[in-house]
Enzyme design. Structure first.
Site, PDB file in Angstrom:
ATOM      1  N   SER A 234      65.628  10.209  60.991  1.00  0.00           N
ATOM      2  CA  SER A 234      65.930   9.200  60.196  1.00  0.00           C
ATOM      3  C   SER A 234      67.318   8.429  60.461  1.00  0.00           C
ATOM      4  CB  SER A 234      65.932   9.730  58.671  1.00  0.00           C
ATOM      5  OG  SER A 234      66.202   8.689  57.773  1.00  0.00           O
TER       6      SER A 234
ATOM      7  N   PRO B  67      57.590   5.195  56.112  1.00  0.00           N
ATOM      8  CA  PRO B  67      59.007   4.406  56.201  1.00  0.00           C
ATOM      9  C   PRO B  67      59.576   4.690  54.908  1.00  0.00           C
ATOM     10  CG  PRO B  67      57.203   2.832  55.861  1.00  0.00           C
ATOM     11  CD  PRO B  67      56.557   4.104  56.191  1.00  0.00           C
ATOM     12  N   GLY B  68      60.985   4.813  54.766  1.00  0.00           N
ATOM     13  CA  GLY B  68      61.746   5.314  53.452  1.00  0.00           C
ATOM     14  C   GLY B  68      62.666   4.298  53.288  1.00  0.00           C
TER      15      GLY B  68
ATOM     16  N   CYS C 212      85.935  16.826  40.052  1.00  0.00           N
ATOM     17  CA  CYS C 212      87.118  17.423  40.378  1.00  0.00           C
ATOM     18  C   CYS C 212      87.482  17.981  41.705  1.00  0.00           C
ATOM     19  CB  CYS C 212      87.155  18.682  39.236  1.00  0.00           C
ATOM     20  SG  CYS C 212      87.710  17.953  37.722  1.00  0.00           S
ATOM     21  N   ASP C 213      86.362  17.833  42.445  1.00  0.00           N
ATOM     22  CA  ASP C 213      86.333  18.452  43.987  1.00  0.00           C
ATOM     23  C   ASP C 213      87.103  17.329  44.720  1.00  0.00           C
ATOM     24  OD1 ASP C 213      85.931  19.590  46.293  1.00  0.00           O
ATOM     25  OD2 ASP C 213      83.649  19.661  45.997  1.00  0.00           O
TER      26      ASP C 213
END
Length: 433
Positions: free
Chosen positions: A228, A300-301, A378-379
Site C-alpha cells: 500500500s 482499493p482503499g 502528553c507524549d
C-alpha cells in the site's frame, strides 16, 4: 465504528448528481440518507475552503473541535476515473481504510463492493443495507468465531494462505469459496508492504491447493496485494504472471476451473493510478486473454479515500523560541495523524487565521517561520510537523490538512482522553472549477 455525520443545508442531492451520473439512484442521496438527512452543500471545487470557513465561523464558534469535510464530488470523480481506466475490474473498497458511513454509502450506490477484514467490518457493512454477496472476507488468517459468523450471514468468498486456514474453513464454513493469497515476488517498494505477513510462496502453492482439494473446498481463484502507498506498478506484472501459474497448477491437479482474480490494492489516485492501470491491463492481456469468463476484482482503499477528506484542526497552544514557532493542535498522532506513524504518510498544513488575520485568512504573502506542530497528547512522540514553514498564527486560528482520508481516523485512538471517534464529518459536493 465511525463518527457522527453532519449534513449542512443545501440543494436536493438527487438533483445535484442527476446531470453527473445520468439518472437512477443518486449516490449523494444515498450518502446523505445516513441519520435520516437529505441535504448536502453543492460547491465549485475551489470553494471548499470557503465552506470550511463557514463551518468554523457559523457552527463551531464555541466548540472549536476538529472536523472533516467529505467531498462527495471527489468520490464521484474518482469512481469515474476507475471505471474509465479499469472498466473490467470491479472495486471491492477496503473498509479498513476509512469506514465513514456516508462514504461507504456513496461507494455502494456507485457499484463498489467491499473488502472486509473482520466480523466487525462485515457487521458494519451489512448494517448499511449492503448484501453479503458484495463482500469479500479478505483476511487470510481469521478467528474461528469470525468464520462462523461469515457462514451465518452468507459472506461466502474469502482468502487463505495456510493449511491451518483450510482446516478452520472446512470445519466452520465448508460452502465458502476460497481465493489463494500469493506473495508477489516484488513488493513494489510500497510504504506498507504486505509480503512479510501474507501470501503463499511459490513452493507452497501446490500443497495449499491440494489441502483445499482434500478438504473438498472450492478454490475459485487467486488474490495478491503488492503493498500500500507509492508501490511500483511493475509489481503488478510479476504478480499477475504468478497468478496465472496458480491457475495452471490448479488445472493440472484436476480442480474446478478458477474464475476469480483479485489484484488487491495499492492503487493511489493521480498519475500513479494511470501508470498502474496501464501495467495491470497489459499483464492481464498477456496472461489472461484466454480467460473471457474471468471475474477480476480489486481492493482499493486509499485510491477512493485519500483525497476525498480534508481535516480542520484548531490551534490550542503556542510557544515562541527565537525564530521557531511551536503550535499545539487538537488532533495528532494518536488521532487522525496516526497515518504519519503507521501509514508512513507526509501531511501538509494550510493556515486559516480566522482570529489573528481575518482580512487575509490564508496569510497569503505573510512572512513564514520554521514551525513545529504538536498533537494534543502528553507524549512527545505526538509531533505532527517539524521544520515546516508557516506564518505567524495565534491560539484559536486553524490549520487545515488536505488528503486526510486514508488510514487516518479509522486507526485513531482515544489516548489521553482525546476522542478521535467524536470528530464529526460534514458533507459537500464539489464540481470541477
Amino acid at each position: 465504528m465511525a463518527g457522527q455525520t453532519i449534513i449542512v443545508s443545501g440543494l436536493n442531492p438527487a438533483a445535484i448528481l442527476q446531470s453527473t451520473i445520468g439518472g437512477g439512484a443518486s449516490p449523494t442521496a444515498a450518502a446523505a440518507a445516513e441519520n435520516g438527512t437529505r441535504k448536502v452543500i453543492p460547491l465549485s471545487r475551489d470553494a471548499l475552503q470557503d465552506f470550511m470557513l463557514s463551518i468554523i465561523t457559523q457552527k463551531l464558534q464555541d466548540e472549536k473541535q476538529p472536523f472533516y469535510v467529505l467531498d462527495l464530488g471527489e468520490v464521484v470523480s474518482l469512481m469515474d476515473q476507475w471505471k474509465s481506466a479499469l472498466p473490467n475490474i470491479r472495486p471491492f473498497y477496503a473498509v479498513k481504510c476509512n469506514p465513514e458511513p456516508s462514504f461507504l454509502s456513496i461507494l455502494s450506490a456507485m457499484g463498489s463492493n467491499f473488502d472486509c477484514a473482520s466480523r466487525a467490518e462485515i457487521e458494519y457493512v451489512l448494517s448499511l443495507g449492503i448484501s453479503p454477496d458484495r463482500i469479500v472476507f479478505a483476511n487470510p488468517c481469521k478467528p474461528e468465531s469470525d468464520i462462523i459468523f461469515a457462514a451465518k450471514v452468507g459472506v461466502n468468498l474469502t482468502t487463505y494462505d495456510s493449511e491451518d486456514e483450510v482446516y478452520k474453513i472446512r470445519k466452520h464454513h465448508p460452502k465458502s469459496e476460497l481465493l489463494l493469497r500469493i506473495k508477489p515476488m516484488l513488493d513494489g517498494n510500497a510504504r506498507c508492504p504486505m509480503g512479510p505477513k501474507y501470501g503463499a510462496l511459490p513452493e507452497e502453492v501446490d500443497p495449499l491447493l491440494r489441502a483445499a482439494q482434500a478438504a473438498r473446498l472450492t478454490v475459485s481463484g487467486v488474490s495478491f496485494h503488492i503493498g500500500s502507498g507509492d508501490a511500483d506498478s511493475n509489481a503488478y506484472l510479476g504478480a499477475i504472471a504468478a497468478a496465472k501459474e496458480v491457475f495452471e497448477t490448479a488445472a493440472k491437479l484436476g480442480m474446478s476451473k478458477m474464475t476469480v482474480l483479485d489484484v488487491g490494492g495499492g492503487f493511489t489516485s493521480g498519475h500513479q493510478f494511470t501508470t498502474a492501470a496501464v501495467a495491470v491491463k497489459s499483464a492481464l492481456k498477456q496472461h489472461f486473454d484466454d480467460e473471457p469468463e474471468l471475474t477480476i476484482i480489486a481492493e482499493p482503499g486509499r485510491f477512493f479515500a485519500e483525497t476525498a477528506f480534508t481535516l480542520a484542526t484548531t490551534i490550542i497552544g503556542k510557544r515562541v523560541r527565537g525564530e521557531l514557532r511551536e503550535y499545539w493542535i487538537n488532533d495528532g498522532l494518536y488521532g487522525s495523524m496516526n497515518c504519519v506513524l503507521y501509514d508512513h504518510a507526509t501531511v501538509n498544513a494550510t493556515p486559516l487565521a480566522v482570529l489573528s488575520n481575518r482580512s487575509n485568512v490564508t496569510c497569503g504573502g505573510s512572512k513564514t517561520f520554521p514551525t513545529t506542530v504538536f498533537g494534543p497528547t502528553c507524549d512527545a512522540l505526538d509531533t505532527v510537523l517539524r521544520d515546516y514553514q508557516l506564518p505567524e498564527l495565534q491560539v484559536n486560528d486553524w490549520l487545515v490538512f488536505p488528503n486526510m482520508g486514508a488510514y487516518t481516523k479509522a486507526a485513531g485512538s482515544n489516548f489521553n482522553g482525546f476522542n478521535t471517534s467524536a470528530i464529526v464529518t460534514h458533507l459537500a459536493y464539489s464540481y470541477p472549477s
